[in-house]
Design a protein around this motif. Structure first.
Motif, PDB file in Angstrom:
ATOM      1  N   PHE A   2     -66.494 112.075  77.669  1.00 39.44           N
ATOM      2  CA  PHE A   2     -65.724 112.859  76.682  1.00 39.44           C
ATOM      3  C   PHE A   2     -66.141 112.561  75.246  1.00 39.44           C
ATOM      4  CE2 PHE A   2     -62.418 112.383  80.199  1.00 39.44           C
ATOM      5  CZ  PHE A   2     -62.888 113.516  80.852  1.00 39.44           C
ATOM      6  N   THR A  51     -58.847 109.426  68.740  1.00 44.53           N
ATOM      7  CA  THR A  51     -58.845 110.048  70.070  1.00 44.53           C
ATOM      8  C   THR A  51     -58.857 108.971  71.151  1.00 44.53           C
ATOM      9  OG1 THR A  51     -60.049 111.920  69.174  1.00 44.53           O
ATOM     10  CG2 THR A  51     -60.105 111.653  71.571  1.00 44.53           C
ATOM     11  N   LYS A  65     -65.254 114.772  72.003  1.00 44.67           N
ATOM     12  CA  LYS A  65     -64.045 115.588  72.224  1.00 44.67           C
ATOM     13  C   LYS A  65     -62.884 115.037  71.394  1.00 44.67           C
ATOM     14  CE  LYS A  65     -65.211 118.018  76.180  1.00 44.67           C
ATOM     15  NZ  LYS A  65     -66.434 118.648  75.679  1.00 44.67           N
ATOM     16  N   LYS A  66     -61.977 115.960  71.026  1.00 44.86           N
ATOM     17  CA  LYS A  66     -60.781 115.561  70.280  1.00 44.86           C
ATOM     18  C   LYS A  66     -59.593 115.477  71.242  1.00 44.86           C
ATOM     19  CE  LYS A  66     -62.484 115.065  66.287  1.00 44.86           C
ATOM     20  NZ  LYS A  66     -62.581 113.667  65.860  1.00 44.86           N
ATOM     21  N   ARG A  67     -58.497 114.864  70.786  1.00 39.83           N
ATOM     22  CA  ARG A  67     -57.325 114.665  71.648  1.00 39.83           C
ATOM     23  C   ARG A  67     -56.873 115.944  72.336  1.00 39.83           C
ATOM     24  NH1 ARG A  67     -54.568 109.978  71.653  1.00 39.83           N
ATOM     25  NH2 ARG A  67     -52.652 110.864  72.443  1.00 39.83           N
ATOM     26  N   GLU A  68     -56.776 117.061  71.530  1.00 38.14           N
ATOM     27  CA  GLU A  68     -56.248 118.291  72.132  1.00 38.14           C
ATOM     28  C   GLU A  68     -57.132 118.809  73.266  1.00 38.14           C
ATOM     29  OE1 GLU A  68     -56.628 117.452  68.914  1.00 38.14           O
ATOM     30  OE2 GLU A  68     -58.032 118.897  68.094  1.00 38.14           O
ATOM     31  N   GLU A  69     -58.420 118.474  73.222  1.00 36.87           N
ATOM     32  CA  GLU A  69     -59.319 118.933  74.289  1.00 36.87           C
ATOM     33  C   GLU A  69     -59.198 118.059  75.550  1.00 36.87           C
ATOM     34  OE1 GLU A  69     -63.444 120.087  72.628  1.00 36.87           O
ATOM     35  OE2 GLU A  69     -62.594 118.740  71.110  1.00 36.87           O
ATOM     36  N   LEU A  70     -58.533 116.927  75.410  1.00 40.47           N
ATOM     37  CA  LEU A  70     -58.468 115.990  76.543  1.00 40.47           C
ATOM     38  C   LEU A  70     -57.135 116.051  77.289  1.00 40.47           C
ATOM     39  CD1 LEU A  70     -60.223 112.876  74.953  1.00 40.47           C
ATOM     40  CD2 LEU A  70     -61.181 114.598  76.485  1.00 40.47           C
ATOM     41  N   GLN A  71     -56.262 116.921  76.779  1.00 36.02           N
ATOM     42  CA  GLN A  71     -54.915 116.996  77.342  1.00 36.02           C
ATOM     43  C   GLN A  71     -54.911 117.288  78.853  1.00 36.02           C
ATOM     44  OE1 GLN A  71     -52.663 118.409  74.338  1.00 36.02           O
ATOM     45  NE2 GLN A  71     -50.989 117.178  75.179  1.00 36.02           N
ATOM     46  N   HIS A  72     -55.774 118.162  79.289  1.00 34.25           N
ATOM     47  CA  HIS A  72     -55.695 118.605  80.686  1.00 34.25           C
ATOM     48  C   HIS A  72     -56.909 118.217  81.518  1.00 34.25           C
ATOM     49  CE1 HIS A  72     -52.098 120.660  79.523  1.00 34.25           C
ATOM     50  NE2 HIS A  72     -52.736 121.323  78.577  1.00 34.25           N
ATOM     51  N   VAL A  73     -57.689 117.227  81.063  1.00 34.61           N
ATOM     52  CA  VAL A  73     -58.885 116.888  81.848  1.00 34.61           C
ATOM     53  C   VAL A  73     -58.480 116.269  83.195  1.00 34.61           C
ATOM     54  CG1 VAL A  73     -60.482 116.622  79.918  1.00 34.61           C
ATOM     55  CG2 VAL A  73     -59.176 114.635  80.717  1.00 34.61           C
TER      56      VAL A  73
END
Ligand code: NDP
Length: 387
Positions: A179, A303, A182-190
């Protein structure tokens, strides 16, 4: 004389690669002991190939299967946690490679050192939890504790011949994991499958998720602090996506030494097993002309907040790294089971740290208690999240 090696956790990623190394250098090494938690099939196959003196299967329910399969071999078979702790004291062992994962590595490492055995340490959680207890033992008994983690092996290799020279700081390199960028919002649903896809290394699932959250670097920072007697502020973390420069040492005169190689754990494993010798290998070798771009970045600590959690707990010391480690182990398992989201791993750790009392000078008994209690608290927090 061949070096007689005990591999604790021979069925894991480090354990199987260590056996790979040994099979290439059977003139140098002999397998004395193998252990597994519950992977009886692989332990049996390894035992038939390497003919150790003794094996331990920790899970009692698997004993029958292993004992039956090895009944015609001249191999002693033991089961249970206590056998794992006792076996490291066997007089015929020259070196114990601790390739167990998690807190489970602490006690066997301690017992091996107490018994005066040279230890090759892959299990980073041992020093994270118990560095303050382990290092005095190492120094008092003057026992070699050889790092296997690639970053620590790199630092160790840079320090050979430099023992009298003060270190200004060290740089631990991090691949950045799957990751990176990647920023926090992009990692919400990984999903776990995404987090398990490490770009450069093939490792066990726990350390792969630690790599994705960058808790791995936090754990390694603490491990480095103890191994090389440094202050946390003397340990810098830098993201290096190519994983070629495995870490660096900065000396007082402005010189910086780095250790470089292709990302292949067999190298640091072999270096620990054969130290101070370097043995020949036919593994693919690093070529500057095909690997001409090496890049380095500051980590995104917002992040990947586990890095700062690790710096905070080591500043506090005592049993706090133990709490962090236990909560992390539980949170990683919960993420892998789909019970919590990726970003909630650090939330669970941060909340667990608030719920366990501080013990300033912890001994083995305190660590065992803290670990057990922290696991209970972390599970309670996870239950709350699931509701
Ligand atoms: P794995 O999960 O692949 O293997 C763990 C090994 O330990 C297995 O043999 C497993 O047995 C055994 N084991 C697991 N739990 C227990 C337990 N409670 N009691 C006794 N044995 C147990 O881990 P890795 O090889 O990836 O990692 C091992 C250590 O090395 C970790 O601390 C990791 O952070 C560190 N490390 C790993 C790297 C890598 O490339 N893999 C790189 C650098 C460091 P079974 O198979 O029966 O479950």
């Amino acid at each position: 004389m061949k070096k007689r090696i005990a591999i604790l956790g021979s069925t894991g990623s480090i354990g199987t690669q260590a056996l790979d190394v040994i099979s290439c250098h059977l003139d140098q090494f002999e397998v004395e002991v193998l252990t597994a938690n519950r992977n009886a099939d692989l332990l049996i196959r390894q035992s038939k190939q390497f003919k150790p003196n003794a094996v331990v299967i920790v899970e009692d329910a698997c004993y029958q299967q292993v004992n039956e399969a090895l009944k015609d071999e001249d191999i002693k078979v033991f089961a249970g946690r206590s056998s794992l702790l006792d076996i490291v004291e066997m007089s015929t062992i020259d070196m114990v490679l601790v390739a167990l994962v998690g807190f489970a590595g602490l006690e066997p490492t301690y017992r091996a050192l107490q018994a005066g055995k040279t230890v090759a340490l892959a299990n980073k959680e041992t020093l994270v939890v118990g560095g303050a207890m382990i290092m005095p033992l190492v120094h008092n008994k003057n026992i070699p504790l050889l790092p296997v983690d690639s970053e620590h092996s790199a630092i160790f290799q840079c320090l050979v011949g430099e023992w009298v020279n003060p270190i200004e700081k060290i740089t631990l390199t991090a691949s950045g994991g799957p990751f990176f960028g990647k920023k926090r919002e992009e990692l919400q649903h990984v999903l776990p499958q995404q987090a398990l896809k490490h770009p450069n290394w093939s490792m066990g699932s726990k350390v792969t998720i630690d790599s994705a959250t960058m808790m791995n670097k936090g754990l390694e920072m603490i491990e480095a602090k103890w191994l090389f007697n440094l202050q946390p502020k003397e340990i810098e973390i830098v993201v290096h996506p190519q994983s070629i420069v495995h870490s660096l040492v900065h000396f007082a005169d402005g010189s910086v030494k780095a250790q470089m190689a292709l990302p292949d754990m067999r190298l640091p494993i072999q270096y620990a097993l054969s130290f101070p010798q370097r043995l020949e290998t036919d593994y693919p070798k690093f070529d500057l002309t095909t690997c001409s771009t090496l890049t380095f970045y500051a980590p995104d600590r917002e992040t990947f907040s586990c890095i700062d959690i690790a710096y905070q707990v080591i500043a506090k010391g005592g049993n706090m790294p133990c709490v962090m480690n236990a909560a992390n182990e539980i949170a990683v398992m919960a993420f892998l089971k789909g019970e919590i989201g990726f970003l909630q791993i650090s939330d669970v750790i941060a909340e667990t740290l608030q719920k366990v009392d501080y013990v300033a000078e912890a001994n083995m008994h305190n660590f065992l208690q803290t670990d057990a209690l922290s696991r209970v608290r972390a599970k309670e927090i996870i239950e709350k999240i699931k509701r």
